[in-house]
Design a protein around this motif. Structure first.
Motif, PDB file in Angstrom:
ATOM      1  N   GLN A  35      -9.402  -0.754  34.280  1.00  0.00           N
ATOM      2  CA  GLN A  35      -9.955  -2.040  33.865  1.00  0.00           C
ATOM      3  C   GLN A  35      -9.092  -2.825  32.897  1.00  0.00           C
ATOM      4  OE1 GLN A  35     -13.446  -0.179  31.930  1.00  0.00           O
ATOM      5  NE2 GLN A  35     -13.160  -1.694  30.331  1.00  0.00           N
ATOM      6  N   GLY A  36      -7.989  -2.277  32.434  1.00  0.00           N
ATOM      7  CA  GLY A  36      -7.193  -2.976  31.433  1.00  0.00           C
ATOM      8  C   GLY A  36      -8.020  -3.131  30.170  1.00  0.00           C
ATOM      9  N   THR A  37      -8.007  -4.295  29.573  1.00  0.00           N
ATOM     10  CA  THR A  37      -8.792  -4.529  28.351  1.00  0.00           C
ATOM     11  C   THR A  37     -10.039  -5.372  28.632  1.00  0.00           C
ATOM     12  OG1 THR A  37      -7.460  -6.474  27.794  1.00  0.00           O
ATOM     13  CG2 THR A  37      -6.764  -4.352  26.855  1.00  0.00           C
ATOM     14  N   LEU A  38     -10.406  -5.498  29.911  1.00  0.00           N
ATOM     15  CA  LEU A  38     -11.550  -6.327  30.297  1.00  0.00           C
ATOM     16  C   LEU A  38     -12.842  -5.851  29.664  1.00  0.00           C
ATOM     17  CD1 LEU A  38     -11.158  -6.774  34.150  1.00  0.00           C
ATOM     18  CD2 LEU A  38     -10.818  -8.488  32.380  1.00  0.00           C
ATOM     19  N   LEU A  39     -13.621  -6.798  29.202  1.00  0.00           N
ATOM     20  CA  LEU A  39     -14.980  -6.541  28.736  1.00  0.00           C
ATOM     21  C   LEU A  39     -15.867  -7.670  29.215  1.00  0.00           C
ATOM     22  CD1 LEU A  39     -14.349  -5.464  25.045  1.00  0.00           C
ATOM     23  CD2 LEU A  39     -14.969  -3.989  26.951  1.00  0.00           C
ATOM     24  N   ARG A  40     -17.108  -7.330  29.552  1.00  0.00           N
ATOM     25  CA  ARG A  40     -18.104  -8.337  29.889  1.00  0.00           C
ATOM     26  C   ARG A  40     -19.399  -7.895  29.222  1.00  0.00           C
ATOM     27  NH1 ARG A  40     -19.748 -10.703  35.837  1.00  0.00           N
ATOM     28  NH2 ARG A  40     -21.243 -12.232  35.072  1.00  0.00           N
TER      29      ARG A  40
END
Length: 73
Positions: A35-40
């Motif tokens: 996910q890399g550094t993705l956040l939701r």
């Protein structure tokens, strides 16, 4: 050659990973990135899908896209 691009699809912070090996030659087997550094906010990352609404082909991080024959997002 074909590219593999990752899209955060509504992420609230962070960035999608960038595949350093892309573009690939036709027929390549591609290891799917994490996910890399993705956040939701309110969501937990569970993998990637070739359609933003989840109706496409699902891929888990570390899985394989077999026999790449088109640009893939």
């Amino acid at each position: 050659t074909y590219t593999v691009t990752y899209d955060g699809n509504g992420n609230t912070s962070g960035t999608a990973p960038v595949d350093p090996s892309s573009p690939y030659t036709s027929g390549s087997n591609v290891t799917v990135l994490g996910q890399g550094t993705l956040l939701r906010t309110g969501y937990t990352f569970s993998g990637w899908n070739t359609a933003a609404n989840g109706s496409g082909t699902p891929y888990s991080a570390g899985g394989t896209i077999n026999n790449l024959t088109a640009n893939t997002t």
